[in-house]
Design a protein around this motif. Structure first.
Motif, short mmCIF file in Angstrom:
data_model
loop_
_atom_site.label_atom_id
_atom_site.label_comp_id
_atom_site.label_asym_id
_atom_site.label_seq_id
_atom_site.Cartn_x
_atom_site.Cartn_y
_atom_site.Cartn_z
N HIS A 181 0.87 -1.29 -0.02
CA HIS A 181 -0.01 0.12 -0.11
C HIS A 181 0.86 1.30 0.23
O HIS A 181 0.64 2.22 -0.89
CB HIS A 181 -0.82 0.07 1.37
N TYR A 182 1.83 1.19 1.01
CA TYR A 182 2.59 2.28 0.91
C TYR A 182 3.40 2.54 -0.43
O TYR A 182 3.61 3.70 -1.12
CB TYR A 182 3.81 2.30 2.09
N TYR A 183 3.91 1.46 -1.01
CA TYR A 183 4.68 1.46 -2.20
C TYR A 183 3.94 2.12 -3.42
O TYR A 183 4.18 2.80 -4.51
CB TYR A 183 5.27 0.41 -2.75
N LEU A 184 2.52 1.82 -3.34
CA LEU A 184 1.49 2.26 -4.52
C LEU A 184 1.38 3.54 -4.49
O LEU A 184 1.34 4.25 -5.28
CB LEU A 184 0.20 1.47 -4.27
N HIS A 185 1.44 4.17 -3.25
CA HIS A 185 1.36 5.73 -3.23
C HIS A 185 2.43 6.44 -3.49
O HIS A 185 2.50 7.70 -3.99
CB HIS A 185 0.68 6.02 -1.66
N HIS A 186 3.68 5.92 -3.03
CA HIS A 186 4.86 6.61 -3.23
C HIS A 186 6.09 6.07 -3.89
O HIS A 186 7.15 6.72 -4.19
CB HIS A 186 5.47 7.00 -1.49
N GLY A 187 6.03 4.78 -4.49
CA GLY A 187 6.73 4.27 -5.61
C GLY A 187 6.39 4.86 -6.77
O GLY A 187 5.24 5.29 -7.21
N LYS A 188 7.23 4.45 -7.84
CA LYS A 188 7.01 4.84 -8.93
C LYS A 188 7.70 3.83 -10.01
O LYS A 188 8.26 3.94 -10.86
CB LYS A 188 8.10 6.17 -9.38
N PRO A 189 6.60 2.80 -10.03
CA PRO A 189 7.13 1.63 -10.82
C PRO A 189 6.62 2.15 -12.20
O PRO A 189 5.49 2.75 -12.66
CB PRO A 189 5.98 0.62 -10.62
N SER A 190 7.63 1.53 -13.31
CA SER A 190 7.42 2.03 -14.69
C SER A 190 6.61 0.98 -15.58
O SER A 190 6.16 1.17 -16.56
CB SER A 190 8.58 2.53 -15.44
N LYS A 191 6.82 -0.27 -15.01
CA LYS A 191 6.01 -1.55 -15.86
C LYS A 191 5.81 -2.71 -14.89
O LYS A 191 6.21 -2.52 -13.79
CB LYS A 191 7.27 -1.83 -16.80
N GLY A 192 5.30 -3.57 -15.56
CA GLY A 192 5.24 -4.82 -14.61
C GLY A 192 3.83 -4.69 -13.77
O GLY A 192 2.95 -4.00 -13.85
N VAL A 193 3.81 -5.90 -12.75
CA VAL A 193 2.72 -5.90 -12.03
C VAL A 193 2.66 -4.87 -10.92
O VAL A 193 1.23 -4.43 -10.91
CB VAL A 193 2.84 -7.49 -11.18
#
Length: 235
Positions: A181-193
């Motif tokens: 949950h934290y990562y979905l708000h503050h991370g910046k994934p560029s691709k994938g799941v």
């Protein structure tokens, strides 16, 4: 100093006023303020401290507890296949609990002053301030209080050797949920799941709040028909 006091009084005023919004509360709370500023809930410093949690505190505190429970099942001789199955079942049960809590408790339709106020403290603040990094994960003290009756319920429901592994799996699922949950708000994934999950969850916050209740996956949304419509679909 005066500016800090003014900010404190502003947030405390807002907290006491949300209950008076009445039926307008639901529309108001779903108009997010995209800022990393953390609103203050309580004038009491200790109570306020209990409501703020750094994301890393969750794995730091609870992963050793997870290991202790799973190792307890190992120590009493639970076969490795049953150990793996029990742990996986615990994780799976957590995903359903995650979905159910989010849909039926966190998105309940509040009524009245206290209904609005409690909802705001419980989940509404997260929708109003989705980038507040100190209220994205569940406070450890509250988690511990909720875990006690859950552990006793599991002990009464399954064999003694299975109970610790099942509970440890569920707790591991919770840790995975909060960190995700934290990562979905503050991370910046560029691709994938991770990128797909982020888009799915941000859609819940900023487009359709009454759909997309899963955080670690959209599996239960598919099962119960709460997937949001594709933005590209024409009406």
């Amino acid at each position: 100093m005066l500016r800090g006091l003014g900010t404190l009084l502003y947030w405390l005023y807002n907290l006491t006023q949300v209950g008076h919004l009445g039926e307008a509360y639901e529309e108001w709370v779903h108009q997010p303020i995209v800022s990393k500023e953390t609103p203050r809930f309580f004038a009491n410093h200790f109570l306020e401290f209990l409501t703020r949690t750094r994301w890393w505190a969750v794995p730091l505190i609870w992963l050793p507890v997870v290991w202790w429970f799973i190792s307890t099942s190992i120590d009493v001789g639970l076969p490795i296949l049953q150990l793996a199955a029990s742990t996986f079942t615990g994780i799976s049960v957590w995903t359903l609990l995650e979905y159910s809590l989010h849909r039926f408790l966190f998105h309940i339709k509040p009524r009245g002053y206290w209904g609005n106020t409690i909802h705001y403290l419980m989940h509404g603040c997260h929708h109003k301030h989705p980038m507040d990094g100190l209220r994205l994960v569940f406070p450890p003290a509250a988690t511990a209080i909720l875990l006690l009756p859950l552990w006793h319920l599991i002990k009464l429901s399954v064999p003694p050797a299975v109970a610790p592994a099942l509970f440890g799996g569920g707790l591991l699922g919770y840790v995975m949920y909060d960190c995700t949950h934290y990562y979905l708000h503050h991370g910046k994934p560029s691709k994938g799941v991770s990128n797909s999950l982020k888009r799915f969850h941000m859609n819940h916050h900023f487009r359709i709040q009454d759909k997309g209740f899963g955080v670690t996956s959209s599996f239960w949304d598919k099962v119960f028909g709460t997937l949001p419509p594709n933005p590209s679909e024409k009406k």
